[in-house]
Design an enzyme around this catalytic site. Sequence first.
Site, PDB file in Angstrom:
ATOM      1  N   LYS A   1       0.829  -1.211   0.000  1.00 23.79           N
ATOM      2  CA  LYS A   1       0.000   0.000   0.000  1.00 23.79           C
ATOM      3  C   LYS A   1       0.856   1.251   0.000  1.00 23.79           C
ATOM      4  O   LYS A   1       0.592   2.209  -0.744  1.00 23.79           O
ATOM      5  CB  LYS A   1      -0.911   0.001   1.225  1.00 23.79           C
ATOM      6  CG  LYS A   1      -1.571   1.347   1.546  1.00 23.79           C
ATOM      7  CD  LYS A   1      -2.289   1.275   2.874  1.00 23.79           C
ATOM      8  CE  LYS A   1      -2.888   2.624   3.275  1.00 23.79           C
ATOM      9  NZ  LYS A   1      -1.859   3.609   3.652  1.00 23.79           N
ATOM     10  N   ASN A   2       1.884   1.280   0.819  1.00 20.16           N
ATOM     11  CA  ASN A   2       2.692   2.480   0.959  1.00 20.16           C
ATOM     12  C   ASN A   2       3.687   2.676  -0.184  1.00 20.16           C
ATOM     13  O   ASN A   2       4.414   3.669  -0.204  1.00 20.16           O
ATOM     14  CB  ASN A   2       3.420   2.469   2.308  1.00 20.16           C
ATOM     15  CG  ASN A   2       2.460   2.626   3.469  1.00 20.16           C
ATOM     16  OD1 ASN A   2       1.395   3.221   3.334  1.00 20.16           O
ATOM     17  ND2 ASN A   2       2.820   2.076   4.623  1.00 20.16           N
TER      18      ASN A   2
ATOM     19  N   ASP B   1       3.285   0.842  12.049  1.00 16.64           N
ATOM     20  CA  ASP B   1       2.111   0.187  11.461  1.00 16.64           C
ATOM     21  C   ASP B   1       1.925  -1.244  11.964  1.00 16.64           C
ATOM     22  O   ASP B   1       0.837  -1.811  11.848  1.00 16.64           O
ATOM     23  CB  ASP B   1       2.217   0.172   9.935  1.00 16.64           C
ATOM     24  CG  ASP B   1       1.886   1.529   9.325  1.00 16.64           C
ATOM     25  OD1 ASP B   1       1.409   2.407  10.067  1.00 16.64           O
ATOM     26  OD2 ASP B   1       2.098   1.704   8.112  1.00 16.64           O
TER      27      ASP B   1
ATOM     28  N   ARG C   1      -8.898   0.165   3.674  1.00 15.26           N
ATOM     29  CA  ARG C   1      -7.936   1.128   3.152  1.00 15.26           C
ATOM     30  C   ARG C   1      -6.573   0.483   2.909  1.00 15.26           C
ATOM     31  O   ARG C   1      -5.823   0.934   2.045  1.00 15.26           O
ATOM     32  CB  ARG C   1      -7.770   2.304   4.120  1.00 15.26           C
ATOM     33  CG  ARG C   1      -8.952   3.254   4.189  1.00 15.26           C
ATOM     34  CD  ARG C   1      -8.627   4.462   5.045  1.00 15.26           C
ATOM     35  NE  ARG C   1      -7.337   5.022   4.668  1.00 15.26           N
ATOM     36  CZ  ARG C   1      -6.311   5.182   5.497  1.00 15.26           C
ATOM     37  NH1 ARG C   1      -6.417   4.835   6.773  1.00 15.26           N
ATOM     38  NH2 ARG C   1      -5.177   5.692   5.070  1.00 15.26           N
TER      39      ARG C   1
ATOM     40  N   ARG D   1      -0.336  15.007  12.263  1.00  6.33           N
ATOM     41  CA  ARG D   1       0.645  14.594  11.265  1.00  6.33           C
ATOM     42  C   ARG D   1       0.808  15.766  10.307  1.00  6.33           C
ATOM     43  O   ARG D   1       0.337  15.736   9.180  1.00  6.33           O
ATOM     44  CB  ARG D   1       0.170  13.327  10.536  1.00  6.33           C
ATOM     45  CG  ARG D   1       0.235  12.095  11.398  1.00  6.33           C
ATOM     46  CD  ARG D   1       0.114  10.829  10.580  1.00  6.33           C
ATOM     47  NE  ARG D   1      -1.263  10.539  10.231  1.00  6.33           N
ATOM     48  CZ  ARG D   1      -1.648   9.471   9.535  1.00  6.33           C
ATOM     49  NH1 ARG D   1      -0.749   8.609   9.122  1.00  6.33           N
ATOM     50  NH2 ARG D   1      -2.911   9.256   9.262  1.00  6.33           N
TER      51      ARG D   1
ATOM     52  N   CYS E   1      -6.798   8.405   8.622  1.00  7.61           N
ATOM     53  CA  CYS E   1      -6.989   7.956  10.000  1.00  7.61           C
ATOM     54  C   CYS E   1      -6.616   9.053  10.991  1.00  7.61           C
ATOM     55  O   CYS E   1      -5.661   9.804  10.776  1.00  7.61           O
ATOM     56  CB  CYS E   1      -6.143   6.714  10.285  1.00  7.61           C
ATOM     57  SG  CYS E   1      -6.644   5.253   9.361  1.00  7.61           S
TER      58      CYS E   1
ATOM     59  N   ILE F   1       1.859  18.634   7.677  1.00  7.58           N
ATOM     60  CA  ILE F   1       2.569  18.575   6.397  1.00  7.58           C
ATOM     61  C   ILE F   1       3.546  19.744   6.285  1.00  7.58           C
ATOM     62  O   ILE F   1       3.993  20.075   5.197  1.00  7.58           O
ATOM     63  CB  ILE F   1       1.585  18.558   5.220  1.00  7.58           C
ATOM     64  CG1 ILE F   1       0.754  19.853   5.189  1.00  7.58           C
ATOM     65  CG2 ILE F   1       0.675  17.345   5.285  1.00  7.58           C
ATOM     66  CD1 ILE F   1      -0.081  19.987   3.932  1.00  7.58           C
ATOM     67  N   ASP F   2       3.884  20.324   7.424  1.00  6.25           N
ATOM     68  CA  ASP F   2       4.817  21.448   7.431  1.00  6.25           C
ATOM     69  C   ASP F   2       6.149  21.081   6.778  1.00  6.25           C
ATOM     70  O   ASP F   2       6.752  21.908   6.072  1.00  6.25           O
ATOM     71  CB  ASP F   2       5.078  21.931   8.863  1.00  6.25           C
ATOM     72  CG  ASP F   2       3.830  22.486   9.529  1.00  6.25           C
ATOM     73  OD1 ASP F   2       2.799  22.577   8.840  1.00  6.25           O
ATOM     74  OD2 ASP F   2       3.891  22.812  10.725  1.00  6.25           O
TER      75      ASP F   2
END
Length: 418
Positions: A22-23, A306, A398, A121, A116, A123-124
């Site tokens: 997936k990633n 994960d 997902r 988290r 999720c 995104i800076d």
Amino acid sequence: MSRLIVNGGNPLNGSIRANGAKNSILPILAATIINGGENIIHNCPDLKDVHSAIAILRHLGCRVEYSGGTIVVDSAGMDRWDIPDDLMREMRSSVIFLGPILARCGKARMTYPGGCELGPRPIDLHLDALSKLGVHIQEEGGEITCECGPLQGRQINLSLPSVGATENIMLCATACQGTTRIVNAAREPEIWDLQQFLQKAGAQVQGAGQHDITIQGGVPTRQPTEHSVIPDRIESATYLCACAAAGGEICVQQTIPAHFAAVTELLAESGCQIQVGGQEVRLRAPGRLHSVRPVRTMPYPGFPTDAQSPLMATLCLAQGTTMFSENIFESRYRHCAELCRMGADIRVEGRVALVTGVDHLTGASVKATDLRGGAAMVVAALAAQSASEITQIDHIDRGYDHIERAFAALGADIKRQA
């Protein structure tokens, strides 16, 4: 809304093949924007997040076909540079489209991503790095608008090895003039897989899997590209955790054992017999698991965040107490309350969870709190006495390709109900 009904107590036996990661597939799908031609991607899992990424590509004007585990993306007709809010909210990794849209169009507009709820988290890191490459960024009302003239490669020092930021920089840097160097880059196998795809497209990218990645920008990437996605290491680890909890003996095939060695080492420490050979891992569960040394989630090659939830579900049945320390996400213990509904003994204090093993788990009505928390519910339900009902399984979909089919093939009594 669909749910899973699991009658636990059946040992798992047999062999199962790992699906594509997936990633890996998500950033690779985003990367198909860059080459402006036909891309053929094999070993693609049938996941909710994959379909969300396909919807984004089609919105941007790309032609996408998905059949039999292969996705064909023709990005020649891309005629948009915006992603609407409803598509951005489908998954956290939707922000990975920012870099390639900028590389292709020189401008981009999108809202903050969804996904999720695992705590902040930001995104800076993504935005700061892109601004250093020459992107002008405006944020207003939850919307991000970016424009750039000629992009210039430079050294980007990441304060932490963010996977998403590393990928976005790699993708945007293919359009930069000169050389971009990412210092303290993420080292996950999925980064290496993205590099493989970009190299096939003609990009000059080196160093994935190491602390520094170098991208020589301004190199034409307009050529047909064919690629096969690497196996999913977290899916592989989940199957092994489930067998360790439920009992039995399984073999996970067509996987890359080195990618999740941090998990198999702890399963071996818990008493499981592990055999690794080539592209497969075989696990035989003991009569009773026992606790392991403290589990601390860390960037790759450390223990993956994960895999924390599935392993915790497994060690709920281990003799003794295991300490978990979550160092990546603040809110990754939401599954603990659901496990306790099944009889688990878990105490949470901040980023630390103490799991004291119990003799057995009891089936209950529980929910998937997030993607990996949902996998933990399945692991626990497979090992529990009596039946469990797992709701909100859209989270599970997902990241797992029809998880009920996979475990049913190993002898589990698990069904999906509408």
